[in-house]
Design a protein around this motif. Structure first.
Motif, mmCIF file in Angstrom:
data_model
loop_
_atom_site.group_PDB
_atom_site.id
_atom_site.type_symbol
_atom_site.label_atom_id
_atom_site.label_comp_id
_atom_site.label_asym_id
_atom_site.label_seq_id
_atom_site.Cartn_x
_atom_site.Cartn_y
_atom_site.Cartn_z
ATOM 1 N N MET A 290 0.847 -1.186 0.000
ATOM 2 C CA MET A 290 0.000 0.000 0.000
ATOM 3 C C MET A 290 0.889 1.245 0.000
ATOM 4 O O MET A 290 1.851 1.341 0.734
ATOM 5 N N SER A 291 0.540 2.222 -0.811
ATOM 6 C CA SER A 291 1.355 3.433 -0.926
ATOM 7 C C SER A 291 0.948 4.454 0.135
ATOM 8 O O SER A 291 -0.186 4.487 0.605
ATOM 9 N N ASP A 292 1.875 5.302 0.475
ATOM 10 C CA ASP A 292 1.668 6.337 1.479
ATOM 11 C C ASP A 292 1.218 7.619 0.781
ATOM 12 O O ASP A 292 1.957 8.162 -0.052
ATOM 13 N N PRO A 293 0.026 8.131 1.100
ATOM 14 C CA PRO A 293 -0.480 9.330 0.423
ATOM 15 C C PRO A 293 0.415 10.558 0.626
ATOM 16 O O PRO A 293 0.581 11.366 -0.283
ATOM 17 N N LYS A 294 0.999 10.704 1.811
ATOM 18 C CA LYS A 294 1.865 11.863 2.039
ATOM 19 C C LYS A 294 3.110 11.767 1.169
ATOM 20 O O LYS A 294 3.523 12.757 0.563
ATOM 21 N N GLU A 295 3.678 10.579 1.082
ATOM 22 C CA GLU A 295 4.865 10.417 0.244
ATOM 23 C C GLU A 295 4.536 10.702 -1.220
ATOM 24 O O GLU A 295 5.313 11.332 -1.921
ATOM 25 N N GLU A 296 3.372 10.256 -1.666
ATOM 26 C CA GLU A 296 2.948 10.538 -3.039
ATOM 27 C C GLU A 296 2.784 12.035 -3.266
ATOM 28 O O GLU A 296 3.182 12.567 -4.309
ATOM 29 N N ALA A 297 2.195 12.728 -2.280
ATOM 30 C CA ALA A 297 1.994 14.175 -2.399
ATOM 31 C C ALA A 297 3.341 14.897 -2.421
ATOM 32 O O ALA A 297 3.543 15.825 -3.216
ATOM 33 N N LEU A 298 4.262 14.473 -1.569
ATOM 34 C CA LEU A 298 5.594 15.088 -1.556
ATOM 35 C C LEU A 298 6.315 14.854 -2.878
ATOM 36 O O LEU A 298 6.942 15.755 -3.426
ATOM 37 N N ARG A 299 6.197 13.656 -3.393
ATOM 38 C CA ARG A 299 6.841 13.335 -4.677
ATOM 39 C C ARG A 299 6.236 14.177 -5.800
ATOM 40 O O ARG A 299 6.950 14.720 -6.647
ATOM 41 N N ALA A 300 4.920 14.335 -5.794
ATOM 42 C CA ALA A 300 4.236 15.093 -6.846
ATOM 43 C C ALA A 300 4.639 16.568 -6.839
ATOM 44 O O ALA A 300 4.652 17.213 -7.886
ATOM 45 N N THR A 301 4.969 17.095 -5.670
ATOM 46 C CA THR A 301 5.353 18.509 -5.573
ATOM 47 C C THR A 301 6.867 18.698 -5.567
ATOM 48 O O THR A 301 7.351 19.793 -5.293
ATOM 49 N N ARG A 302 7.609 17.635 -5.830
ATOM 50 C CA ARG A 302 9.072 17.645 -5.871
ATOM 51 C C ARG A 302 9.676 18.037 -4.538
ATOM 52 O O ARG A 302 10.745 18.631 -4.471
ATOM 53 N N THR A 303 8.976 17.746 -3.428
ATOM 54 C CA THR A 303 9.471 18.097 -2.094
ATOM 55 C C THR A 303 9.766 16.860 -1.249
ATOM 56 O O THR A 303 9.884 16.965 -0.032
ATOM 57 N N LEU A 304 9.907 15.724 -1.884
ATOM 58 C CA LEU A 304 10.247 14.498 -1.164
ATOM 59 C C LEU A 304 11.753 14.466 -0.934
ATOM 60 O O LEU A 304 12.542 14.553 -1.877
ATOM 61 N N ASN A 305 12.149 14.359 0.322
ATOM 62 C CA ASN A 305 13.559 14.231 0.669
ATOM 63 C C ASN A 305 13.969 12.799 0.338
ATOM 64 O O ASN A 305 13.459 11.854 0.924
ATOM 65 N N LEU A 306 14.873 12.650 -0.601
ATOM 66 C CA LEU A 306 15.272 11.320 -1.061
ATOM 67 C C LEU A 306 16.201 10.607 -0.084
ATOM 68 O O LEU A 306 16.463 9.417 -0.252
ATOM 69 N N GLN A 307 16.689 11.328 0.922
ATOM 70 C CA GLN A 307 17.551 10.710 1.927
ATOM 71 C C GLN A 307 17.070 11.050 3.335
ATOM 72 O O GLN A 307 17.788 11.671 4.120
ATOM 73 N N PRO A 308 15.850 10.629 3.696
ATOM 74 C CA PRO A 308 15.336 10.974 5.034
ATOM 75 C C PRO A 308 16.158 10.344 6.157
ATOM 76 O O PRO A 308 16.217 10.884 7.258
ATOM 77 N N GLU A 309 16.813 9.237 5.862
ATOM 78 C CA GLU A 309 17.626 8.584 6.888
ATOM 79 C C GLU A 309 18.858 9.408 7.255
ATOM 80 O O GLU A 309 19.470 9.202 8.311
ATOM 81 N N ALA A 310 19.225 10.374 6.421
ATOM 82 C CA ALA A 310 20.382 11.226 6.702
ATOM 83 C C ALA A 310 20.064 12.296 7.747
ATOM 84 O O ALA A 310 20.973 12.920 8.296
ATOM 85 N N VAL A 311 18.786 12.512 8.035
ATOM 86 C CA VAL A 311 18.388 13.500 9.045
ATOM 87 C C VAL A 311 18.556 12.859 10.419
ATOM 88 O O VAL A 311 17.803 11.949 10.788
ATOM 89 N N ILE A 312 19.562 13.341 11.162
ATOM 90 C CA ILE A 312 19.844 12.745 12.482
ATOM 91 C C ILE A 312 19.769 13.775 13.601
ATOM 92 O O ILE A 312 20.125 13.471 14.739
ATOM 93 N N ASP A 313 19.309 14.983 13.299
ATOM 94 C CA ASP A 313 19.179 16.020 14.324
ATOM 95 C C ASP A 313 18.227 15.511 15.411
ATOM 96 O O ASP A 313 17.078 15.150 15.131
#
Length: 158
Positions: A1-24
């Motif tokens: 099942m796909s994630d609607p938020k991820e789809e929305a972020l991808r559609a608006t070109r605002t999906l962070n392709l490396q979320p695992e790099a965020v370690i703050d």
């Protein structure tokens, strides 16, 4: 099942392709913050430096970016607010071959000899400028320039 938020972020070109790099630690501890949201990540990175006084190099590293990305994000935020953090559309931003100078040459040739076909104009551009241009590209560029001129003309009163 796909994630609607991820789809929305991808559609608006605002999906962070490396979320695992965020370690703050502050960012990752918050339920509100989403490391997949590129705009939110960049905004929070800039906020951590400006408000929490974290060094820029450390904030950039903990949010998964280079220092240059931090400085670019800070400048974009200053210039246009959070909306300026949305990445621009990829691809060319304007004509690469059919510049204004080339099109002025094309229009001059066409005015001097109206019977020229787009193939003839493409050949003339290749000869003068060394550019390989498809005849249909010239036709579309001429149509765009004509449309722009038509829109610039003041409307006459009737």
């Amino acid at each position: 099942m796909s994630d609607p938020k991820e789809e929305a972020l991808r559609a608006t070109r605002t999906l962070n392709l490396q979320p695992e790099a965020v370690i703050d630690a502050v960012f990752t501890a918050s339920e509100f913050c989403d490391p997949r949201d590129l705009v939110q990540v960049k905004y929070e990175m800039v906020r951590r430096v400006r408000v929490d006084k974290v060094p820029a190099a450390r904030a950039a590293r903990e949010f998964g970016f280079s220092r240059q990305v931090y400085y670019d994000a800070a400048a974009a935020l200053d210039a246009g607010g959070p909306a300026a953090l949305v990445p621009g559309k990829p691809g060319p931003k304007g004509p690469r071959k059919l510049t204004d100078a080339v099109m002025e040459y094309v229009e001059t040739r066409l005015a001097a000899e109206p019977s020229l076909r787009s193939k003839d104009l493409a050949d003339a551009v290749a000869e003068k400028y060394g550019l390989s241009v498809h005849p249909r590209s010239i036709e579309r560029a001429l149509a765009r320039r004509e449309a722009a001129r038509t829109q610039e003309l003041p409307k006459s009163r009737s």
